[in-house]
Enzyme design. Sequence first.
Site, PDB file in Angstrom:
ATOM      1  N   GLU A 120       0.832  -1.197   0.000  1.00  0.00           N
ATOM      2  CA  GLU A 120       0.000   0.000   0.000  1.00  0.00           C
ATOM      3  C   GLU A 120       0.873   1.256   0.000  1.00  0.00           C
ATOM      4  O   GLU A 120       1.698   1.440   0.882  1.00  0.00           O
ATOM      5  CB  GLU A 120      -0.895  -0.010   1.253  1.00  0.00           C
ATOM      6  CG  GLU A 120      -1.624   1.302   1.482  1.00  0.00           C
ATOM      7  CD  GLU A 120      -2.421   1.311   2.787  1.00  0.00           C
ATOM      8  OE1 GLU A 120      -2.414   0.284   3.501  1.00  0.00           O
ATOM      9  OE2 GLU A 120      -3.037   2.349   3.071  1.00  0.00           O
ATOM     10  N   ASP A 141      -1.367  -1.032   5.663  1.00  0.00           N
ATOM     11  CA  ASP A 141      -1.268  -0.453   7.003  1.00  0.00           C
ATOM     12  C   ASP A 141      -2.281  -1.085   7.950  1.00  0.00           C
ATOM     13  O   ASP A 141      -3.317  -1.575   7.533  1.00  0.00           O
ATOM     14  CB  ASP A 141      -1.529   1.061   6.931  1.00  0.00           C
ATOM     15  CG  ASP A 141      -0.389   1.791   6.250  1.00  0.00           C
ATOM     16  OD1 ASP A 141       0.713   1.218   6.192  1.00  0.00           O
ATOM     17  OD2 ASP A 141      -0.604   2.926   5.776  1.00  0.00           O
ATOM     18  N   ASP A 176      -4.481   0.151   9.671  1.00  0.00           N
ATOM     19  CA  ASP A 176      -5.536   1.110  10.003  1.00  0.00           C
ATOM     20  C   ASP A 176      -6.736   0.869   9.090  1.00  0.00           C
ATOM     21  O   ASP A 176      -6.776  -0.098   8.340  1.00  0.00           O
ATOM     22  CB  ASP A 176      -5.014   2.549   9.860  1.00  0.00           C
ATOM     23  CG  ASP A 176      -4.577   2.848   8.420  1.00  0.00           C
ATOM     24  OD1 ASP A 176      -4.788   1.989   7.535  1.00  0.00           O
ATOM     25  OD2 ASP A 176      -4.014   3.927   8.182  1.00  0.00           O
ATOM     26  N   ASP A 193      -7.944   2.422   6.404  1.00  0.00           N
ATOM     27  CA  ASP A 193      -7.700   2.379   4.963  1.00  0.00           C
ATOM     28  C   ASP A 193      -7.004   1.079   4.570  1.00  0.00           C
ATOM     29  O   ASP A 193      -7.334   0.469   3.551  1.00  0.00           O
ATOM     30  CB  ASP A 193      -6.814   3.557   4.539  1.00  0.00           C
ATOM     31  CG  ASP A 193      -7.652   4.788   4.254  1.00  0.00           C
ATOM     32  OD1 ASP A 193      -8.893   4.660   4.278  1.00  0.00           O
ATOM     33  OD2 ASP A 193      -7.057   5.856   4.023  1.00  0.00           O
TER      34      ASP A 193
END
Length: 661
Positions: free
Chosen positions: A440, A513, A515, A517
């Site tokens: 990513e 990640d 998180d 997203d």
Amino acid sequence: MASQTYNAGNIQVLEGLEAVRMRPGMYIGTTSSRGLHHLLWEIVDNAIDEASNGYASEVMVTLHKDGSASVYDNGRGMPVDTHPTMGIPGVEVIFTVLHAGGKFNHENYSYSGGLHGVGASVVNALSRWLTVDVFLNWTHYRMEFTSEFDPKQGKVEAGKPSGPLQVLGNTRKKGTLVRFLPDEEIFEDIRFNGEQVARRLQELAYLNQGIRITFTDERVTDPESRTRVFCYNGGITDYVQYLNAGKTALHPEVIYLEGRRDEVVCRAAIQYTDGFNESLFSYVNNINTPEGGSHETGFKAAFTKCLNDYARKVGLLKDTDANLAGEDFREGLTCVLTAMVRNPQFEGQTKGRLGNSEVRPIVEAVITQQMTDWLDNLKNQETATAIVSKAIRAAQTREAARKTRDNMRKASALEAAPLVGKLASCTGRKWEDNELFIVEGDSAGGSAKQGRDRRFQAILPLRGKPLNVEKKHLDQVLANEEFRSLITALGTSIGESFSLDSLKYGKVIILSDADQDGAHIRAILLTFFLRYMRDLITSGHVYIGMPPLYKVQKGSKIIYAYDDRELAKATRALGKGYTLQRYKGLGEMNPEQLWETTMDPSQRKLMRVSIEDAALVDRLTTILMGDKVEPRRDYISEHADFNRPDDFELPEAQLASAEGA
Ligand code: 1YM
């Protein structure tokens, strides 16, 4: 293999149940949570068999507070009379003699998944204690077994009767009740997973029309949700409607086909939606066959032929038109196919494919006959036309997509450099050893490129969020630049022309990640693999990389922690005066750190993605990634755990099973 184990089995009979404790893996595969649940399924299968043979109408499964599980059916009750040659009661034989199933292998039992009756003694051998209550001839019988250390022999005596068969009194009940406590000396963890048990029982209820399955989890504190009843008078027809919840059906009624030939019973429930995916779930003797096999092949051949014949007959296909392809008829298809087979041979990597070649022509004949009847029926003409028209549209888009693909292939063949877009390829020539990291973001991609071992690690950075492919047609996916790079990098092509043989990497690792997203990107990529490269997942090539969440440092000592438990351990280990860094994204790590923590095969953590429960995954992917808002909102408000980084983790949690690699 089968005939060899039979001989080995005879020897083991002499050895007794201790052999099972010595090598549990040989009997239940593993002593992990999966093996633990296998014990329960052995007993449940016996109860379901009794019901599906028409002797019982009810099955009750209970998870007790003391960690034991019990299963009851209101059938005939296990035999209690004395076994002619062994001179002990039937129940005792069933629970103490390995492979007792063979001795009792009556006609009506040979449809089972494999180990009928055999399983009961294995369950006993691997339990701390087991009791069986038989309600038969208005009499309540009981027998108890324990596995205990015997100081005289200096070893555990497995599944030994605590005493003779007891007669406890009169009863109006009928049936068999088995309760057992798995042995914690054998299993890594003896806690049953209530959700997993409920899910399988629900599936069994769908597959066995009309059987009432009651599930009680006494460990649950809320009395409202302690007991669940699964009973579906519509059987697999209800199952298809359940799978299609959240999709838009093309026709209101589910098509139901059923027939029997040469002892094989075959059933199919079919409903089209306006989507593009094929959702075919097949079973043999209540066991899921995600890898297909002869029953699926027979079904597909018959289904395609019948619909093509029909299309010509009514003039939707002209004489000059080519036949429509199987996959054209399976776009938007939701189907549950079941076959009951006498001696099923399960093959393939995960034993998920039916091997019996004789089943193919049987299923083909049954479906051809049933489907022809259905198509001939006047009241079905509107639906039949809608199905064929949809397949014709599918064929047209497929042709357009093929052209795009051909152009892609030509374009990449012309390119002299082996670089695909921003792919940093590796130098190794052995595809099995090579790894593709899908990373990513450009900055993390940059670190990964610098930190990697370029001999076997290739990096494909992803820019922004990829296209959500759920509800996108193949040509739209192919028009997307990010996915094109990915497809070209993998080398497998996609959809119907997907070929595992040309895969260029042994591991395909998603690195995003930790998180919201990142979770979303992961879910989108998994949806893409699920819908367009399913075999990449089922053959075990897809992984999720696990970057650490924390770095704990004291002086030159550094510990990376991958979750909160590890963090607690690390801070304890380092004592006072440590510094703590929480990683918010991969981009915060420099190339060396990224290598050490996330890419170095000797230190990193990977999760291999598997499809444990294909039907559930499909339903959840539709609900969570599809375009209907209502079911998604309902699902999320019902299931969301707001301690998780993101709701989109849900389908993935079902997909991924942790595995060190
Ligand atoms: C809670 C689990 O095991 N029910 C059950 C098992 C058997 C019978 C009935 C049964 C079978 C037959 C005759 C027969 C079993 N019998 C055997 C064995 N529920 C549960 N209910 N009478 C009763 O097969 O003819 C194994 S299981 F070995 F005796 F055949």
